[in-house]
Design a protein around this motif. Structure first.
Motif, short mmCIF file in Angstrom:
data_model
loop_
_atom_site.label_atom_id
_atom_site.label_comp_id
_atom_site.label_asym_id
_atom_site.label_seq_id
_atom_site.Cartn_x
_atom_site.Cartn_y
_atom_site.Cartn_z
N SER A 77 0.83 -1.20 0.00
CA SER A 77 0.00 0.00 0.00
C SER A 77 0.86 1.26 0.00
O SER A 77 1.91 1.30 0.65
CB SER A 77 -0.90 0.03 1.24
OG SER A 77 -1.83 -1.04 1.22
N GLY A 122 -5.61 -1.20 -7.41
CA GLY A 122 -6.44 -1.20 -6.22
C GLY A 122 -7.77 -0.48 -6.37
O GLY A 122 -7.85 0.56 -7.01
N PHE A 124 -9.65 -0.01 -3.45
CA PHE A 124 -9.88 0.47 -2.09
C PHE A 124 -9.24 1.85 -2.00
O PHE A 124 -8.02 1.99 -1.88
CB PHE A 124 -9.23 -0.49 -1.09
CG PHE A 124 -9.29 -0.03 0.35
CD1 PHE A 124 -10.37 -0.34 1.15
CD2 PHE A 124 -8.23 0.68 0.90
CE1 PHE A 124 -10.41 0.07 2.48
CE2 PHE A 124 -8.26 1.09 2.23
CZ PHE A 124 -9.35 0.79 3.01
N CYS A 248 -9.36 -1.94 6.74
CA CYS A 248 -8.19 -2.65 6.20
C CYS A 248 -7.57 -3.46 7.33
O CYS A 248 -7.65 -3.10 8.51
CB CYS A 248 -7.19 -1.68 5.58
SG CYS A 248 -6.53 -0.45 6.70
N GLU A 275 -10.58 -3.43 2.11
CA GLU A 275 -9.37 -3.66 1.36
C GLU A 275 -9.10 -5.15 1.35
O GLU A 275 -8.42 -5.68 2.21
CB GLU A 275 -8.17 -2.93 2.01
CG GLU A 275 -6.89 -3.07 1.20
CD GLU A 275 -5.69 -2.49 1.92
OE1 GLU A 275 -4.91 -1.78 1.27
OE2 GLU A 275 -5.53 -2.74 3.11
N TRP A 277 -7.47 -8.25 -0.58
CA TRP A 277 -6.52 -8.63 -1.62
C TRP A 277 -6.68 -10.11 -1.92
O TRP A 277 -5.76 -10.90 -1.72
CB TRP A 277 -5.10 -8.35 -1.15
CG TRP A 277 -4.78 -6.91 -1.11
CD1 TRP A 277 -5.65 -5.85 -1.14
CD2 TRP A 277 -3.47 -6.33 -1.05
NE1 TRP A 277 -4.97 -4.67 -1.09
CE2 TRP A 277 -3.63 -4.93 -1.04
CE3 TRP A 277 -2.19 -6.87 -1.00
CZ2 TRP A 277 -2.55 -4.06 -0.98
CZ3 TRP A 277 -1.11 -5.99 -0.93
CH2 TRP A 277 -1.30 -4.61 -0.93
#
Length: 278
Positions: A77, A122, A124, A248, A275, A277
């Motif tokens: 990030s 991304g 988010f 997150c 968030e 992944w």
């Protein structure tokens, strides 16, 4: 949207994020600064080698990182804001140590002047224009960093950050967060959850910064974020339709908190951004 999930069998960043949008272009960047932020986290300042292709990103997005002689692609990030990038032509990463090849390389081999390739990705993120159109309030560091003669983003009425870490030493960016709180009195507040440590005192010092902590935000210790805390904190707000929540962290934690926000607090699912992944 579903807030329940089973653990993913995939461990590769590219596989977990295969369905998530990212920019097609790669940009070569140089490591300009390395800082030991906490006992397990280092930050890295990256500067593009050239001005094209142009780097654009929104708060909350991440980078695919391609490291020479490391076959695994990293996913990290971005911890600095777009405004910071436009002012300094640099962006920051904060990487926790692990044996995963990209993180291991950054901690054990990366030196000043090393070059890696990055690609922005991304879904988010915080989009100020979108939030204005939707009439929601949220957090965006750019809006908090007021410039002389300019008002803060009047779309934001209240920001509450719930930050969980094992110990005091692992509170990444503690001083930055507290500075934002001090500079935005009445707008921004923070609750720190130290799950494996007792409440700090003014004589407590940080291992990484050796600075004492005084006039700090609320610490809730030996406890994780839970449903009761969220209900007590948020149900006093009589206008929950204007609340936006960004989550997150570990997948199970995100699922639990999102479920509590919907069932316990009364938010709708479209007010919650996760968030994930995977």
């Amino acid at each position: 949207m579903s807030f329940s999930s089973s653990p993913s069998k995939k461990s590769n960043h590219e596989e977990r994020t295969a369905s998530i949008l990212r920019r097609p272009e790669k940009v070569s960047v140089v490591i300009r600064k390395i800082t030991q932020e906490t006992p397990t986290v280092k930050s890295f300042v990256l500067e593009p080698k050239v001005t094209t292709p142009k780097i654009d990103f929104l708060p909350g997005q991440w980078l695919d990182v391609f490291i020479p002689n490391v076959s695994t692609v990293g996913g990290f990030s971005i911890t600095s804001t777009p405004r910071h990038f436009h002012l300094t032509n640099t962006l920051d990463l904060a990487i926790k140590y692990s044996t995963h090849p990209p993180a291991k390389w950054f901690h054990e081999e990366a030196t000043l002047g090393n070059v890696v390739d990055i690609r922005v990705g991304g879904e988010f993120y915080y989009d100020d224009q979108e939030e204005r159109e939707n009439g929601t309030q949220s957090i965006d560091n750019i809006s908090l960093q007021k410039e002389p003669g300019k008002a803060a983003n009047n779309n934001i009425e209240k920001i509450q950050l719930l930050y969980s870490a094992k110990t005091l030493d692992e509170l990444l960016f503690f001083e930055r967060i507290e500075r934002l709180k001090k500079n935005n009195s009445g707008l921004f507040d923070c609750f720190y959850f130290l799950t494996r440590e007792d409440s700090p005192t003014s004589s407590t010092t940080f291992t990484a910064t050796t600075k004492s902590i005084e006039n700090i935000s609320t610490f809730i210790c030996r406890q994780r974020i839970n449903e009761k805390f969220l209900i007590d904190l948020l149900t006093d707000d009589n206008d929950l339709k204007h609340l936006k929540s960004f989550l997150c962290g570990p997948t199970q934690m995100q699922d639990d908190v999102a479920g509590w926000l919907v069932k316990g607090v009364g938010l709708s699912e479209n007010q919650i951004v996760l968030e994930k992944w995977e």
